[in-house]
Design a protein around this motif. Structure first.
Motif, PDB file in Angstrom:
ATOM      1  N   GLY A  12      24.706 -32.570 -26.440  1.00  0.00           N
ATOM      2  CA  GLY A  12      25.672 -31.480 -26.589  1.00  0.00           C
ATOM      3  C   GLY A  12      25.425 -30.651 -27.827  1.00  0.00           C
ATOM      4  N   GLY A  13      25.065 -31.296 -28.915  1.00  0.00           N
ATOM      5  CA  GLY A  13      24.802 -30.569 -30.159  1.00  0.00           C
ATOM      6  C   GLY A  13      23.612 -29.642 -30.048  1.00  0.00           C
ATOM      7  N   ASN A  69      46.532 -23.991 -24.611  1.00  0.00           N
ATOM      8  CA  ASN A  69      46.875 -23.683 -23.218  1.00  0.00           C
ATOM      9  C   ASN A  69      45.848 -22.768 -22.558  1.00  0.00           C
ATOM     10  OD1 ASN A  69      47.414 -21.322 -24.555  1.00  0.00           O
ATOM     11  ND2 ASN A  69      49.621 -21.314 -24.154  1.00  0.00           N
ATOM     12  N   ASN A  70      44.663 -22.660 -23.196  1.00  0.00           N
ATOM     13  CA  ASN A  70      43.599 -21.838 -22.621  1.00  0.00           C
ATOM     14  C   ASN A  70      42.903 -22.590 -21.499  1.00  0.00           C
ATOM     15  OD1 ASN A  70      44.016 -19.716 -24.417  1.00  0.00           O
ATOM     16  ND2 ASN A  70      42.628 -20.587 -25.945  1.00  0.00           N
ATOM     17  N   ILE A  71      42.824 -21.965 -20.339  1.00  0.00           N
ATOM     18  CA  ILE A  71      42.139 -22.573 -19.207  1.00  0.00           C
ATOM     19  C   ILE A  71      40.651 -22.701 -19.530  1.00  0.00           C
ATOM     20  CG2 ILE A  71      41.602 -22.355 -16.755  1.00  0.00           C
ATOM     21  CD1 ILE A  71      44.573 -22.887 -17.507  1.00  0.00           C
ATOM     22  N   LEU A  72      40.077 -23.857 -19.249  1.00  0.00           N
ATOM     23  CA  LEU A  72      38.655 -24.056 -19.502  1.00  0.00           C
ATOM     24  C   LEU A  72      37.829 -23.335 -18.441  1.00  0.00           C
ATOM     25  CD1 LEU A  72      38.620 -27.857 -20.446  1.00  0.00           C
ATOM     26  CD2 LEU A  72      38.703 -25.874 -21.969  1.00  0.00           C
ATOM     27  N   ASP A  73      36.807 -22.636 -18.894  1.00  0.00           N
ATOM     28  CA  ASP A  73      35.923 -21.894 -17.993  1.00  0.00           C
ATOM     29  C   ASP A  73      34.784 -22.799 -17.540  1.00  0.00           C
ATOM     30  OD1 ASP A  73      34.363 -20.087 -16.643  1.00  0.00           O
ATOM     31  OD2 ASP A  73      33.739 -18.968 -18.414  1.00  0.00           O
ATOM     32  N   THR A  74      33.835 -23.011 -18.430  1.00  0.00           N
ATOM     33  CA  THR A  74      32.675 -23.855 -18.130  1.00  0.00           C
ATOM     34  C   THR A  74      32.623 -24.993 -19.141  1.00  0.00           C
ATOM     35  OG1 THR A  74      31.461 -21.959 -17.269  1.00  0.00           O
ATOM     36  CG2 THR A  74      30.168 -23.894 -17.884  1.00  0.00           C
ATOM     37  N   VAL A  75      32.596 -26.219 -18.641  1.00  0.00           N
ATOM     38  CA  VAL A  75      32.561 -27.403 -19.495  1.00  0.00           C
ATOM     39  C   VAL A  75      31.198 -28.069 -19.383  1.00  0.00           C
ATOM     40  CG1 VAL A  75      33.541 -29.695 -19.930  1.00  0.00           C
ATOM     41  CG2 VAL A  75      35.037 -27.790 -19.262  1.00  0.00           C
ATOM     42  N   PHE A  76      30.560 -28.282 -20.519  1.00  0.00           N
ATOM     43  CA  PHE A  76      29.361 -29.108 -20.576  1.00  0.00           C
ATOM     44  C   PHE A  76      29.802 -30.487 -21.047  1.00  0.00           C
ATOM     45  CE2 PHE A  76      25.829 -25.689 -21.386  1.00  0.00           C
ATOM     46  CZ  PHE A  76      26.190 -25.068 -20.197  1.00  0.00           C
ATOM     47  N   LEU A  77      29.781 -31.460 -20.160  1.00  0.00           N
ATOM     48  CA  LEU A  77      30.197 -32.810 -20.519  1.00  0.00           C
ATOM     49  C   LEU A  77      28.974 -33.571 -21.018  1.00  0.00           C
ATOM     50  CD1 LEU A  77      32.648 -34.683 -20.620  1.00  0.00           C
ATOM     51  CD2 LEU A  77      32.008 -35.514 -18.350  1.00  0.00           C
ATOM     52  N   SER A 103      27.617 -32.098 -15.770  1.00  0.00           N
ATOM     53  CA  SER A 103      27.378 -33.402 -16.389  1.00  0.00           C
ATOM     54  C   SER A 103      26.006 -33.459 -17.042  1.00  0.00           C
ATOM     55  CB  SER A 103      27.492 -34.502 -15.328  1.00  0.00           C
ATOM     56  OG  SER A 103      27.065 -35.744 -15.849  1.00  0.00           O
ATOM     57  N   PHE A 104      25.957 -33.239 -18.350  1.00  0.00           N
ATOM     58  CA  PHE A 104      24.712 -33.409 -19.113  1.00  0.00           C
ATOM     59  C   PHE A 104      24.681 -34.845 -19.636  1.00  0.00           C
ATOM     60  CE2 PHE A 104      25.394 -28.867 -19.153  1.00  0.00           C
ATOM     61  CZ  PHE A 104      24.121 -28.325 -19.059  1.00  0.00           C
ATOM     62  N   GLN A 105      24.616 -35.788 -18.721  1.00  0.00           N
ATOM     63  CA  GLN A 105      24.733 -37.202 -19.067  1.00  0.00           C
ATOM     64  C   GLN A 105      23.614 -38.004 -18.419  1.00  0.00           C
ATOM     65  OE1 GLN A 105      28.945 -36.856 -17.495  1.00  0.00           O
ATOM     66  NE2 GLN A 105      29.261 -38.442 -19.067  1.00  0.00           N
ATOM     67  N   ASN A 106      23.494 -39.249 -18.847  1.00  0.00           N
ATOM     68  CA  ASN A 106      22.550 -40.171 -18.231  1.00  0.00           C
ATOM     69  C   ASN A 106      23.308 -41.111 -17.313  1.00  0.00           C
ATOM     70  OD1 ASN A 106      20.188 -39.264 -19.558  1.00  0.00           O
ATOM     71  ND2 ASN A 106      20.803 -40.354 -21.408  1.00  0.00           N
TER      72      ASN A 106
END
Length: 350
Positions: A12-13, A69-77, A103-106
């Motif tokens: 993520g960083g 209360n801002n709706i999330l647009d694009t989430v990088f998990l 999902s940027f996950q393993n």
């Protein structure tokens, strides 16, 4: 596109910093308060093989971000696989019809994300570049490698093409119609990486141990057999070629050995010569992702009645190293070898 990066560690960083550097709107969410403080006060520093740079950024703890209360647009998990649910749950009230979570996950985390928010909001991602969290505000980056984006149903959608374009500032992000093939391909590679973490040695050194090679490839084959039974064609990446390993009967040992030497050379030339699994065990003294990566595969394998004795023993060793009852040692790999050579196909008991 406004991007919220949940988990400002290694993956993520690096991605968030490159996006900010290119002028994109990025908000970091990170549970490590010291990391959040350092990012807000001094920026996020990426120490890579080609360049080192620092970006100014906005970072929040989950508690702080969830109060908005801002709706999330694009989430990088970008959290560890075992933290998928706890990372998303505080923001379920901010995830609406138009939100997408990548999902940027393993692991096979897309399945769990889809259960939480729905398949239609979930995008799969295979990411393989190496990076490590060094200290608050500092990330070690190993360099560009493979990254594939894909819809869970295999369609090529406009939103995936938009994501590909925005990630070009980082590197060669690509689109695939078979994201599950990449995810399972990486799980077979993960089996190899977990095995290398049984010893305090570089990944390349373990891969080059010729007397352990058959054992290591059988370990990977157990995972690839499960993928096959799930109807998935596993795909290779960055010198890992699953089709040279499985099916077992079509394996050409000379071709495989040559390919594994290419893999070892890539591992040895990387700025990060030991795996993130090794780092979790030896440096950070914390649990690995084994319960969210290999254990679910054991469960899927059991549902197909596929014997996986090497994977079971590997998981047992990793958990004992996590708990401190076992230390890293070459003997663990040779116990795997003895089990393989015994020809036994049974469940390894704790």
């Amino acid at each position: 596109m406004e991007i919220t990066v949940i988990g400002a560690g290694a993956i993520g960083g690096v991605l968030g910093a490159h996006l900010i550097k290119a002028g994109n709107k990025v908000t970091f969410c990170e549970k490590d308060q010291e990391h959040v403080y350092e990012m807000n006060s001094s920026g996020l520093r990426i120490e890579g093989p080609d360049e080192t740079f620092t970006v100014e950024c906005d970072a929040y703890t989950p508690q702080q971000l969830a109060k908005g209360n801002n709706i999330l647009d694009t989430v990088f998990l970008c959290v560890k696989a075992q933290h998928t649910k706890e990372a998303l749950e505080p923001f379920l009230h901010l995830i609406k019809e138009e939100t997408i979570v990548v999902s940027f996950q393993n692991g096979l985390c897309e399945t769990e994300i889809a259960r939480l928010i729905g398949k239609e909001k979930t995008i799969g991602c295979f990411v393989n570049f190496s990076a490590d969290y060094l200290a608050p505000g500092r990330i070690l980056y190993g360099g560009v490698a493979a990254l594939y984006l894909g819809e869970l149903d295999g369609q090529i959608s406009q939103r995936v093409m938009n994501l590909q374009k925005i990630l070009e500032c980082w590197g060669p992000a690509q689109i695939t119609e078979n994201i599950w093939g990449y995810l399972w391909g990486k799980m077979s590679y993960a089996g190899l990486l977990y095995a290398t973490a049984l010893v305090d040695e570089t990944m390349a050194a373990v891969v080059r141990k010729m007397d352990l090679r058959d054992t290591l490839m059988e370990l990977c084959s157990e995972i690839l057999e499960v993928a096959d039974k799930e109807g998935v064609k596993s795909i290779g990446f960055d010198d890992w070629v699953p089709e040279l390993v499985y099916p077992r009967e079509s394996r050409n040992q000379q071709v495989l050995d040559n390919q594994l030497e290419k893999l070892a050379q890539r591992m040895a030339s990387n700025k990060k010569t030991k795996s993130g699994i090794w780092r979790d065990l030896a440096v950070r003294k914390r649990r690995t992702e084994v319960d969210s990566q290999l254990v679910p595969i054991l469960e899927i394998g059991a549902s197909h009645q596929i014997p996986m004795p090497l994977t079971e023993l590997l998981v047992k060793f990793i958990k004992e190293i996590e708990s401190g009852t076992l230390q890293m040692d070459w003997s663990h790999l040779y116990k795997l070898k003895a089990l393989y050579e015994s020809g036994e196909k049974y469940a390894v008991k704790s």
